[in-house]
Design an enzyme around this catalytic site. Sequence first.
Site, mmCIF file in Angstrom:
data_model
loop_
_atom_site.group_PDB
_atom_site.id
_atom_site.type_symbol
_atom_site.label_atom_id
_atom_site.label_comp_id
_atom_site.label_asym_id
_atom_site.label_seq_id
_atom_site.Cartn_x
_atom_site.Cartn_y
_atom_site.Cartn_z
ATOM 1 N N CYS A 1 -18.396 1.622 6.792
ATOM 2 C CA CYS A 1 -18.631 2.239 8.107
ATOM 3 C C CYS A 1 -20.056 2.200 8.643
ATOM 4 O O CYS A 1 -20.241 1.940 9.832
ATOM 5 C CB CYS A 1 -18.110 3.659 8.082
ATOM 6 N N ARG B 1 0.832 -1.200 0.000
ATOM 7 C CA ARG B 1 0.000 0.000 0.000
ATOM 8 C C ARG B 1 0.873 1.259 0.000
ATOM 9 O O ARG B 1 0.598 2.228 -0.713
ATOM 10 C CB ARG B 1 -0.908 -0.015 1.228
#
Length: 453
Positions: A275, A41
Amino acid sequence: MPFEKKILCIGAGYVGGPTMSMIAKKCPQYQVKIVDINEARIAAWNSGDLPVYEPGLKEVVESVRGKNLFFGTDIEASIKEADIIFVSVNTPTKTFGEGAGRASDLQYLEKTTRSILAASDSGKIVVEKSTLPVRTAESMERILNGNNKGIHFEIVSNPEFLAEGTAIADLEKPDRVLIGGHQSDEGEKAVEEVAKIYANWVPHERIITTNLWSSELSKLAANAFLAQRISSVNSLSALCEKSGANIDEIAGAIGKDSRIGSKFLKASIGFGGSCFKKDILNLVYLCERYGLPEVAAYWESVVKINEWQTTRSVKRVLRSLLDTIVGKKVAIFGFAFKSDTNDTRESPAHLVVRELLDERAVPVITDYKALPDAKRDLADVLDKVQFTEDPYSAAFESHAVLLCTEWKQYAELDWEKIYASMTKPALVFDGRNILDHDKLRKIGFEVMGIGKA
Ligand code: NAD
Ligand code: UGA
Protein backbone atom coordinates in the site's frame (compact mmCIF):
# COMPACT_ATOMS: atom_id res chain seq x y z
CA MET A 1 -33.44 -16.60 14.99
CA PRO A 2 -33.12 -14.82 11.65
CA PHE A 3 -30.22 -12.40 11.29
CA GLU A 4 -30.96 -8.72 11.86
CA LYS A 5 -28.97 -7.71 8.79
CA LYS A 6 -27.03 -9.27 5.97
CA ILE A 7 -23.59 -7.83 5.40
CA LEU A 8 -21.60 -8.81 2.34
CA CYS A 9 -17.96 -8.16 1.56
CA ILE A 10 -16.69 -8.54 -2.00
CA GLY A 11 -12.95 -9.36 -1.92
CA ALA A 12 -11.55 -11.96 0.49
CA GLY A 13 -8.00 -10.63 0.76
CA TYR A 14 -5.78 -9.25 3.50
CA VAL A 15 -8.42 -6.63 4.33
CA GLY A 16 -11.74 -8.31 3.54
CA GLY A 17 -10.93 -11.53 5.43
CA PRO A 18 -9.72 -10.13 8.77
CA THR A 19 -12.07 -7.10 8.82
CA MET A 20 -15.23 -9.07 8.19
CA SER A 21 -14.18 -11.85 10.56
CA MET A 22 -13.91 -9.23 13.31
CA ILE A 23 -17.32 -7.77 12.43
CA ALA A 24 -18.81 -11.28 12.55
CA LYS A 25 -17.21 -11.92 15.94
CA LYS A 26 -18.44 -8.66 17.43
CA CYS A 27 -21.90 -8.71 15.83
CA PRO A 28 -23.52 -12.14 16.21
CA GLN A 29 -26.85 -10.57 15.22
CA TYR A 30 -25.57 -9.98 11.66
CA GLN A 31 -24.89 -12.51 8.93
CA VAL A 32 -21.51 -11.71 7.42
CA LYS A 33 -20.56 -13.21 4.08
CA ILE A 34 -17.31 -12.79 2.16
CA VAL A 35 -17.19 -13.61 -1.54
CA ASP A 36 -14.41 -13.65 -4.10
CA ILE A 37 -13.83 -14.65 -7.72
CA ASN A 38 -10.74 -16.55 -6.58
CA GLU A 39 -12.06 -20.03 -5.80
CA ALA A 40 -8.78 -21.31 -4.35
CA ARG A 41 -8.67 -18.41 -1.92
CA ILE A 42 -12.24 -19.06 -0.76
CA ALA A 43 -11.46 -22.78 -0.36
CA ALA A 44 -8.49 -21.82 1.82
CA TRP A 45 -10.66 -19.51 3.97
CA ASN A 46 -12.99 -22.48 4.47
CA SER A 47 -10.09 -24.77 5.45
CA GLY A 48 -7.71 -25.07 8.40
CA ASP A 49 -4.98 -23.41 6.34
CA LEU A 50 -6.09 -19.79 5.92
CA PRO A 51 -4.66 -17.84 2.94
CA VAL A 52 -3.56 -14.97 5.20
CA TYR A 53 -1.18 -15.37 8.13
CA GLU A 54 -1.99 -12.92 10.88
CA PRO A 55 -1.50 -13.55 14.62
CA GLY A 56 -4.87 -14.35 16.22
CA LEU A 57 -6.78 -14.47 12.92
CA LYS A 58 -7.30 -18.23 12.84
CA GLU A 59 -8.90 -18.18 16.29
CA VAL A 60 -11.31 -15.41 15.31
CA VAL A 61 -12.27 -17.12 12.04
CA GLU A 62 -12.77 -20.50 13.69
CA SER A 63 -14.95 -19.01 16.42
CA VAL A 64 -17.54 -17.67 13.94
CA ARG A 65 -17.14 -19.54 10.64
CA GLY A 66 -20.32 -21.49 9.86
CA LYS A 67 -22.22 -19.59 12.59
CA ASN A 68 -22.58 -16.05 11.25
CA LEU A 69 -19.50 -15.87 9.01
CA PHE A 70 -19.51 -17.50 5.60
CA PHE A 71 -17.06 -17.59 2.69
CA GLY A 72 -18.30 -18.30 -0.82
CA THR A 73 -18.07 -17.73 -4.55
CA ASP A 74 -21.79 -17.27 -5.18
CA ILE A 75 -21.37 -13.56 -5.77
CA GLU A 76 -24.64 -12.84 -7.56
CA ALA A 77 -26.94 -14.51 -5.03
CA SER A 78 -25.01 -12.97 -2.15
CA ILE A 79 -25.38 -9.48 -3.60
CA LYS A 80 -29.10 -9.97 -4.08
CA GLU A 81 -29.76 -10.81 -0.43
CA ALA A 82 -27.34 -8.27 1.13
CA ASP A 83 -28.40 -5.07 2.91
CA ILE A 84 -24.90 -3.57 3.14
CA ILE A 85 -22.09 -4.40 0.71
CA PHE A 86 -18.46 -3.67 1.54
CA VAL A 87 -16.18 -3.54 -1.49
CA SER A 88 -12.68 -4.68 -0.61
CA VAL A 89 -11.17 -5.62 -3.94
CA ASN A 90 -7.58 -4.87 -4.92
CA THR A 91 -6.69 -1.47 -6.36
CA PRO A 92 -3.12 -1.93 -7.60
CA THR A 93 -1.04 0.62 -9.49
CA LYS A 94 -2.00 0.81 -13.16
CA THR A 95 0.59 -0.81 -15.43
CA PHE A 96 -0.79 0.40 -18.76
CA GLY A 97 -2.29 3.42 -20.52
CA GLU A 98 -2.83 6.83 -18.96
CA GLY A 99 -1.31 7.14 -15.51
CA ALA A 100 0.68 3.88 -15.87
CA GLY A 101 3.00 3.40 -12.88
CA ARG A 102 1.05 5.92 -10.75
CA ALA A 103 -2.72 5.91 -11.01
CA SER A 104 -4.88 3.25 -9.35
CA ASP A 105 -6.10 0.48 -11.58
CA LEU A 106 -9.82 0.64 -10.88
CA GLN A 107 -10.92 -2.17 -13.19
CA TYR A 108 -11.69 -4.58 -10.32
CA LEU A 109 -13.69 -1.93 -8.52
CA GLU A 110 -15.62 -1.10 -11.67
CA LYS A 111 -16.40 -4.75 -12.41
CA THR A 112 -17.59 -5.22 -8.84
CA THR A 113 -19.77 -2.10 -9.04
CA ARG A 114 -21.35 -3.33 -12.25
CA SER A 115 -21.99 -6.77 -10.77
CA ILE A 116 -23.67 -5.15 -7.75
CA LEU A 117 -26.02 -3.30 -10.07
CA ALA A 118 -26.68 -6.36 -12.24
CA ALA A 119 -27.56 -8.63 -9.31
CA SER A 120 -29.58 -6.17 -7.20
CA ASP A 121 -33.31 -5.82 -7.23
CA SER A 122 -33.44 -3.51 -4.21
CA GLY A 123 -31.45 -0.45 -3.11
CA LYS A 124 -28.40 -1.02 -0.88
CA ILE A 125 -25.64 0.72 1.00
CA VAL A 126 -22.34 0.20 -0.81
CA VAL A 127 -19.26 0.78 1.33
CA GLU A 128 -15.85 1.62 -0.11
CA LYS A 129 -13.42 -0.43 1.98
CA SER A 130 -10.68 -0.53 -0.66
CA THR A 131 -8.28 2.41 -0.74
CA LEU A 132 -9.40 4.65 -3.59
CA PRO A 133 -8.60 7.94 -5.30
CA VAL A 134 -10.59 10.88 -4.01
CA ARG A 135 -13.99 11.19 -5.76
CA THR A 136 -14.19 7.50 -6.73
CA ALA A 137 -17.63 7.39 -5.14
CA GLU A 138 -18.81 9.75 -7.85
CA SER A 139 -17.90 7.23 -10.57
CA MET A 140 -19.52 4.39 -8.63
CA GLU A 141 -22.69 6.44 -8.29
CA ARG A 142 -22.79 7.08 -12.01
CA ILE A 143 -22.82 3.34 -12.62
CA LEU A 144 -25.12 2.37 -9.78
CA ASN A 145 -27.69 5.15 -9.83
CA GLY A 146 -27.94 5.53 -13.59
CA ASN A 147 -30.11 2.39 -13.56
CA ASN A 148 -33.58 1.86 -14.94
CA LYS A 149 -34.60 -0.50 -12.13
CA GLY A 150 -35.95 2.33 -9.98
CA ILE A 151 -33.57 1.49 -7.11
CA HIS A 152 -31.14 3.79 -5.28
CA PHE A 153 -27.70 2.97 -3.90
CA GLU A 154 -26.01 5.09 -1.24
CA ILE A 155 -22.20 5.09 -1.29
CA VAL A 156 -20.29 5.36 1.98
CA SER A 157 -16.52 5.53 2.39
CA ASN A 158 -15.05 3.51 5.27
CA PRO A 159 -11.31 3.13 4.64
CA GLU A 160 -9.37 0.50 6.53
CA PHE A 161 -6.37 1.46 8.65
CA LEU A 162 -5.22 -1.95 9.90
CA ALA A 163 -1.56 -2.84 9.49
CA GLU A 164 -0.58 -6.36 8.54
CA GLY A 165 0.97 -8.36 11.35
CA THR A 166 -1.18 -6.52 13.90
CA ALA A 167 -4.49 -6.66 12.03
CA ILE A 168 -6.47 -8.38 14.76
CA ALA A 169 -5.29 -6.03 17.50
CA ASP A 170 -5.87 -3.03 15.21
CA LEU A 171 -9.40 -4.19 14.39
CA GLU A 172 -10.20 -5.00 18.02
CA LYS A 173 -9.09 -1.55 19.21
CA PRO A 174 -8.88 0.85 16.29
CA ASP A 175 -7.45 4.34 16.86
CA ARG A 176 -10.46 5.49 14.87
CA VAL A 177 -13.08 4.26 12.45
CA LEU A 178 -13.66 6.73 9.65
CA ILE A 179 -16.99 6.88 7.85
CA GLY A 180 -17.70 9.40 5.10
CA GLY A 181 -20.99 9.99 3.36
CA HIS A 182 -23.06 12.51 1.48
CA GLN A 183 -24.48 15.33 3.54
CA SER A 184 -28.06 14.51 2.60
CA ASP A 185 -30.78 12.73 4.61
CA GLU A 186 -30.12 9.45 2.80
CA GLY A 187 -26.35 9.91 3.06
CA GLU A 188 -26.51 10.56 6.79
CA LYS A 189 -28.80 7.56 7.33
CA ALA A 190 -26.35 5.32 5.46
CA VAL A 191 -23.40 6.61 7.52
CA GLU A 192 -25.39 5.89 10.68
CA GLU A 193 -26.11 2.33 9.51
CA VAL A 194 -22.40 1.67 9.00
CA ALA A 195 -21.50 3.39 12.29
CA LYS A 196 -24.03 1.11 14.04
CA ILE A 197 -21.98 -1.93 13.04
CA TYR A 198 -18.78 -0.60 14.64
CA ALA A 199 -20.63 0.74 17.68
CA ASN A 200 -20.93 -2.91 18.78
CA TRP A 201 -17.36 -2.70 20.05
CA VAL A 202 -15.71 0.62 19.15
CA PRO A 203 -16.23 3.52 21.61
CA HIS A 204 -18.46 6.25 20.22
CA GLU A 205 -15.73 8.93 20.29
CA ARG A 206 -13.51 6.82 18.04
CA ILE A 207 -16.08 6.67 15.25
CA ILE A 208 -15.47 9.74 13.12
CA THR A 209 -17.83 10.84 10.38
CA THR A 210 -16.88 13.23 7.57
CA ASN A 211 -17.93 14.09 4.07
CA LEU A 212 -17.23 11.47 1.41
CA TRP A 213 -14.25 13.15 -0.22
CA SER A 214 -12.49 13.85 3.09
CA SER A 215 -12.86 10.22 4.05
CA GLU A 216 -11.48 8.94 0.74
CA LEU A 217 -8.56 11.37 0.83
CA SER A 218 -7.81 10.82 4.54
CA LYS A 219 -6.80 7.25 3.76
CA LEU A 220 -4.22 8.33 1.16
CA ALA A 221 -3.08 11.11 3.50
CA ALA A 222 -2.58 8.73 6.46
CA ASN A 223 -0.45 6.32 4.43
CA ALA A 224 1.53 9.19 2.88
CA PHE A 225 2.27 10.66 6.34
CA LEU A 226 3.34 7.32 7.79
CA ALA A 227 5.61 6.54 4.85
CA GLN A 228 7.00 10.08 4.89
CA ARG A 229 8.19 9.59 8.49
CA ILE A 230 10.08 6.45 7.49
CA SER A 231 11.64 8.15 4.46
CA SER A 232 12.62 11.14 6.61
CA VAL A 233 14.37 8.94 9.14
CA ASN A 234 15.93 6.81 6.40
CA SER A 235 17.27 9.88 4.61
CA LEU A 236 18.96 10.96 7.85
CA SER A 237 20.31 7.44 8.36
CA ALA A 238 22.60 8.04 5.36
CA LEU A 239 23.91 11.22 6.99
CA CYS A 240 24.49 9.31 10.23
CA GLU A 241 26.66 6.77 8.43
CA LYS A 242 28.87 9.61 7.16
CA SER A 243 28.98 11.66 10.35
CA GLY A 244 29.24 9.14 13.16
CA ALA A 245 25.79 9.89 14.56
CA ASN A 246 23.46 6.98 15.33
CA ILE A 247 19.97 7.03 13.79
CA ASP A 248 18.38 4.95 16.57
CA GLU A 249 19.65 7.45 19.15
CA ILE A 250 18.31 10.31 17.05
CA ALA A 251 14.92 8.64 16.67
CA GLY A 252 14.85 8.10 20.45
CA ALA A 253 15.71 11.73 21.09
CA ILE A 254 13.31 13.36 18.64
CA GLY A 255 10.54 10.86 19.33
CA LYS A 256 10.37 12.04 22.95
CA ASP A 257 9.03 15.35 21.69
CA SER A 258 5.30 14.85 22.08
CA ARG A 259 4.72 16.93 18.94
CA ILE A 260 6.76 14.40 16.94
CA GLY A 261 5.91 11.15 18.75
CA SER A 262 7.95 7.96 18.81
CA LYS A 263 6.14 5.72 16.31
CA PHE A 264 7.22 5.09 12.72
CA LEU A 265 10.71 6.41 13.27
CA LYS A 266 12.48 3.07 12.92
CA ALA A 267 15.22 3.34 10.30
CA SER A 268 15.20 0.39 7.93
CA ILE A 269 16.30 -1.02 4.64
CA GLY A 270 13.09 0.56 3.30
CA PHE A 271 9.38 0.28 3.76
CA GLY A 272 7.52 -2.37 1.81
CA GLY A 273 3.97 -3.61 1.56
CA SER A 274 1.24 -3.43 -1.00
CA CYS A 275 0.00 0.00 0.00
CA PHE A 276 2.51 2.73 0.91
CA LYS A 277 4.13 2.97 -2.51
CA LYS A 278 0.91 2.38 -4.41
CA ASP A 279 -1.06 4.93 -2.39
CA ILE A 280 1.61 7.64 -2.54
CA LEU A 281 1.99 7.18 -6.28
CA ASN A 282 -1.75 7.48 -6.56
CA LEU A 283 -1.59 10.72 -4.55
CA VAL A 284 1.17 11.95 -6.86
CA TYR A 285 -0.99 11.16 -9.89
CA LEU A 286 -4.01 12.93 -8.42
CA CYS A 287 -1.96 16.04 -7.61
CA GLU A 288 -0.63 16.11 -11.17
CA ARG A 289 -4.09 15.65 -12.60
CA TYR A 290 -5.43 18.49 -10.47
CA GLY A 291 -2.56 20.73 -11.70
CA LEU A 292 -0.41 20.66 -8.54
CA PRO A 293 3.05 19.57 -9.76
CA GLU A 294 4.89 20.94 -6.67
CA VAL A 295 2.72 18.89 -4.33
CA ALA A 296 3.19 15.84 -6.55
CA ALA A 297 7.00 16.24 -6.50
CA TYR A 298 7.01 16.58 -2.70
CA TRP A 299 5.24 13.25 -2.19
CA GLU A 300 7.07 11.48 -4.98
CA SER A 301 10.35 12.10 -3.16
CA VAL A 302 9.10 9.87 -0.31
CA VAL A 303 8.99 6.91 -2.69
CA LYS A 304 12.29 7.84 -4.37
CA ILE A 305 14.17 7.97 -1.05
CA ASN A 306 12.70 4.60 -0.14
CA GLU A 307 14.00 2.88 -3.28
CA TRP A 308 17.35 4.60 -2.88
CA GLN A 309 17.57 3.36 0.71
CA THR A 310 17.26 -0.28 -0.42
CA THR A 311 19.59 -0.07 -3.39
CA ARG A 312 22.24 1.90 -1.50
CA SER A 313 22.11 -0.80 1.22
CA VAL A 314 22.96 -3.48 -1.32
CA LYS A 315 25.83 -1.31 -2.61
CA ARG A 316 27.22 -0.98 0.93
CA VAL A 317 27.17 -4.76 1.29
CA LEU A 318 28.79 -5.21 -2.10
CA ARG A 319 31.59 -2.80 -1.19
CA SER A 320 32.17 -4.62 2.05
CA LEU A 321 32.44 -7.92 0.16
CA LEU A 322 35.37 -6.56 -1.89
CA ASP A 323 33.15 -5.40 -4.75
CA THR A 324 32.50 -8.85 -6.04
CA ILE A 325 29.92 -11.37 -4.98
CA VAL A 326 29.95 -13.53 -8.11
CA GLY A 327 29.14 -17.07 -7.03
CA LYS A 328 29.08 -16.11 -3.34
CA LYS A 329 26.35 -17.50 -1.15
CA VAL A 330 24.43 -14.69 0.58
CA ALA A 331 21.77 -15.52 3.17
CA ILE A 332 18.59 -13.44 3.15
CA PHE A 333 16.95 -13.46 6.58
CA GLY A 334 13.32 -12.59 5.94
CA PHE A 335 11.41 -12.13 2.70
CA ALA A 336 8.09 -10.85 4.07
CA PHE A 337 7.71 -7.05 3.88
CA LYS A 338 7.50 -6.97 7.69
CA SER A 339 7.31 -9.49 10.51
CA ASP A 340 4.22 -11.49 11.47
CA THR A 341 2.85 -11.71 7.94
CA ASN A 342 3.24 -14.04 4.96
CA ASP A 343 2.77 -11.06 2.62
CA THR A 344 5.72 -10.27 0.34
CA ARG A 345 4.18 -7.55 -1.81
CA GLU A 346 6.72 -4.77 -2.51
CA SER A 347 9.04 -6.34 0.05
CA PRO A 348 12.48 -4.68 0.16
CA ALA A 349 13.94 -8.21 0.34
CA HIS A 350 12.65 -8.84 -3.18
CA LEU A 351 14.56 -5.85 -4.56
CA VAL A 352 17.65 -6.95 -2.61
CA VAL A 353 17.50 -10.43 -4.14
CA ARG A 354 17.12 -9.01 -7.65
CA GLU A 355 20.14 -6.76 -7.12
CA LEU A 356 22.19 -9.68 -5.78
CA LEU A 357 21.24 -11.74 -8.82
CA ASP A 358 22.39 -8.88 -11.07
CA GLU A 359 25.77 -9.25 -9.34
CA ARG A 360 25.57 -13.03 -9.88
CA ALA A 361 25.55 -13.90 -6.19
CA VAL A 362 23.66 -16.95 -4.92
CA PRO A 363 20.88 -15.79 -2.58
CA VAL A 364 19.61 -18.30 -0.02
CA ILE A 365 16.29 -17.15 1.36
CA THR A 366 14.78 -18.03 4.70
CA ASP A 367 11.57 -16.77 6.29
CA TYR A 368 9.15 -17.99 8.97
CA LYS A 369 5.94 -17.58 6.93
CA ALA A 370 6.67 -16.14 3.50
CA LEU A 371 8.55 -18.86 1.60
CA PRO A 372 5.55 -19.90 -0.55
CA ASP A 373 5.01 -16.30 -1.68
CA ALA A 374 8.77 -15.80 -2.12
CA LYS A 375 8.88 -18.78 -4.49
CA ARG A 376 5.96 -17.33 -6.44
CA ASP A 377 7.63 -13.90 -6.69
CA LEU A 378 10.91 -15.42 -7.87
CA ALA A 379 9.35 -17.99 -10.21
CA ASP A 380 11.43 -16.69 -13.15
CA VAL A 381 14.77 -17.27 -11.35
CA LEU A 382 14.10 -20.40 -9.29
CA ASP A 383 17.25 -22.06 -10.68
CA LYS A 384 19.40 -19.22 -9.30
CA VAL A 385 17.94 -18.91 -5.79
CA GLN A 386 17.75 -21.30 -2.85
CA PHE A 387 15.10 -21.48 -0.13
CA THR A 388 15.14 -22.98 3.33
CA GLU A 389 12.94 -22.70 6.40
CA ASP A 390 15.98 -23.02 8.65
CA PRO A 391 18.04 -19.82 9.14
CA TYR A 392 21.07 -21.89 10.19
CA SER A 393 21.10 -23.76 6.87
CA ALA A 394 20.62 -20.46 5.02
CA ALA A 395 23.72 -19.02 6.67
CA PHE A 396 25.82 -22.20 6.26
CA GLU A 397 28.94 -21.42 4.17
CA SER A 398 27.54 -18.01 3.21
CA HIS A 399 29.72 -14.89 3.03
CA ALA A 400 27.05 -12.60 4.41
CA VAL A 401 23.70 -12.58 6.18
CA LEU A 402 21.37 -9.79 5.06
CA LEU A 403 18.56 -9.31 7.56
CA CYS A 404 15.63 -7.80 5.65
CA THR A 405 12.58 -8.54 7.83
CA GLU A 406 12.24 -7.66 11.51
CA TRP A 407 11.14 -11.15 12.66
CA LYS A 408 12.02 -11.01 16.35
CA GLN A 409 13.18 -14.65 16.23
CA TYR A 410 16.30 -13.50 14.36
CA ALA A 411 17.53 -11.65 17.44
CA GLU A 412 17.18 -14.87 19.43
CA LEU A 413 19.25 -17.13 17.14
CA ASP A 414 22.53 -18.73 18.22
CA TRP A 415 24.79 -16.31 16.37
CA GLU A 416 27.97 -18.08 17.54
CA LYS A 417 26.77 -21.21 15.76
CA ILE A 418 25.95 -19.14 12.67
CA TYR A 419 29.39 -17.51 12.70
CA ALA A 420 31.14 -20.87 13.00
CA SER A 421 29.40 -22.16 9.86
CA MET A 422 29.97 -19.13 7.63
CA THR A 423 32.79 -18.36 5.19
CA LYS A 424 35.18 -15.83 6.76
CA PRO A 425 35.27 -12.89 6.96
CA ALA A 426 31.58 -13.19 7.86
CA LEU A 427 29.36 -10.14 7.40
CA VAL A 428 26.00 -9.38 8.99
CA PHE A 429 23.99 -6.58 7.43
CA ASP A 430 21.19 -5.71 9.86
CA GLY A 431 18.67 -4.00 7.62
CA ARG A 432 16.24 -3.52 10.51
CA ASN A 433 18.59 -2.63 13.36
CA ILE A 434 17.19 -5.38 15.60
CA LEU A 435 20.39 -7.28 16.44
CA ASP A 436 22.94 -6.63 19.19
CA HIS A 437 25.80 -5.30 17.09
CA ASP A 438 28.37 -5.20 19.91
CA LYS A 439 27.71 -8.84 20.71
CA LEU A 440 28.02 -9.82 17.05
CA ARG A 441 31.33 -7.95 16.72
CA LYS A 442 32.65 -9.77 19.80
CA ILE A 443 31.79 -13.08 18.14
CA GLY A 444 33.90 -12.02 15.14
CA PHE A 445 31.36 -10.75 12.63
CA GLU A 446 31.80 -7.67 10.52
CA VAL A 447 28.57 -5.79 11.23
CA MET A 448 26.71 -3.16 9.26
CA GLY A 449 23.46 -1.56 10.34
CA ILE A 450 21.29 1.24 9.08
CA GLY A 451 22.39 4.73 10.09
CA LYS A 452 25.34 3.69 12.21
CA ALA A 453 28.98 4.36 11.44
P1 NAD B 1 -5.97 -8.56 -1.92
O1 NAD B 1 -5.42 -8.61 -3.29
O2 NAD B 1 -5.37 -9.40 -0.83
O3 NAD B 1 -7.53 -8.95 -1.98
C1 NAD B 1 -8.42 -8.47 -2.94
C2 NAD B 1 -9.37 -9.59 -3.35
O4 NAD B 1 -10.38 -9.07 -4.21
C3 NAD B 1 -8.69 -10.72 -4.15
O5 NAD B 1 -8.83 -11.95 -3.46
C4 NAD B 1 -9.41 -10.72 -5.50
O6 NAD B 1 -9.57 -12.00 -6.06
C5 NAD B 1 -10.73 -10.10 -5.12
N1 NAD B 1 -11.45 -9.55 -6.28
C6 NAD B 1 -10.97 -8.76 -7.28
N2 NAD B 1 -11.93 -8.47 -8.17
C7 NAD B 1 -13.06 -9.08 -7.74
C8 NAD B 1 -14.40 -9.15 -8.21
N3 NAD B 1 -14.76 -8.53 -9.34
N4 NAD B 1 -15.31 -9.87 -7.50
C9 NAD B 1 -14.94 -10.52 -6.37
N5 NAD B 1 -13.69 -10.48 -5.87
C10 NAD B 1 -12.76 -9.77 -6.53
O7 NAD B 1 -5.99 -7.03 -1.50
P2 NAD B 1 -5.97 -6.44 -0.01
O8 NAD B 1 -4.59 -6.38 0.52
O9 NAD B 1 -7.04 -7.11 0.79
O10 NAD B 1 -6.41 -4.94 -0.32
C11 NAD B 1 -7.72 -4.63 -0.73
C12 NAD B 1 -7.90 -3.13 -0.67
O11 NAD B 1 -7.74 -2.67 0.68
C13 NAD B 1 -6.88 -2.34 -1.49
O12 NAD B 1 -7.52 -1.21 -2.02
C14 NAD B 1 -5.85 -1.91 -0.46
O13 NAD B 1 -5.20 -0.72 -0.83
C15 NAD B 1 -6.71 -1.67 0.76
N6 NAD B 1 -6.01 -1.84 2.05
C16 NAD B 1 -5.14 -2.87 2.24
C17 NAD B 1 -4.54 -3.05 3.49
C18 NAD B 1 -3.59 -4.19 3.75
O14 NAD B 1 -3.07 -4.25 4.85
N7 NAD B 1 -3.37 -5.10 2.83
C19 NAD B 1 -4.86 -2.19 4.53
C20 NAD B 1 -5.76 -1.14 4.30
C21 NAD B 1 -6.35 -0.99 3.05
C1 UGA C 1 0.24 0.36 6.49
C2 UGA C 1 -0.39 1.33 7.50
O1 UGA C 1 0.38 1.28 8.72
C3 UGA C 1 -1.83 0.95 7.80
O2 UGA C 1 -2.42 1.92 8.66
C4 UGA C 1 -2.60 0.90 6.47
O3 UGA C 1 -3.93 0.49 6.71
C5 UGA C 1 -1.93 -0.07 5.52
O4 UGA C 1 -0.56 0.35 5.32
C6 UGA C 1 -2.55 -0.12 4.18
O5 UGA C 1 -3.19 0.81 3.76
O6 UGA C 1 -2.31 -1.15 3.56
P1 UGA C 1 1.25 -2.09 6.56
O7 UGA C 1 1.82 -1.69 5.26
O8 UGA C 1 0.48 -3.34 6.64
O9 UGA C 1 0.26 -0.92 7.08
O10 UGA C 1 2.39 -2.16 7.67
P2 UGA C 1 3.26 -1.04 8.43
O11 UGA C 1 3.38 -1.43 9.84
O12 UGA C 1 2.75 0.32 8.15
O13 UGA C 1 4.69 -1.22 7.77
C7 UGA C 1 4.93 -0.85 6.42
C8 UGA C 1 6.39 -0.98 6.11
O14 UGA C 1 7.15 0.03 6.77
C9 UGA C 1 7.02 -2.31 6.55
O15 UGA C 1 7.94 -2.74 5.59
C10 UGA C 1 7.71 -1.96 7.85
O16 UGA C 1 8.77 -2.83 8.14
C11 UGA C 1 8.20 -0.56 7.52
N1 UGA C 1 8.44 0.30 8.70
C12 UGA C 1 7.44 0.57 9.57
C13 UGA C 1 9.70 0.87 8.87
O17 UGA C 1 10.63 0.64 8.08
N2 UGA C 1 9.91 1.69 9.95
C14 UGA C 1 8.91 1.99 10.84
O18 UGA C 1 9.17 2.76 11.79
C15 UGA C 1 7.64 1.41 10.64
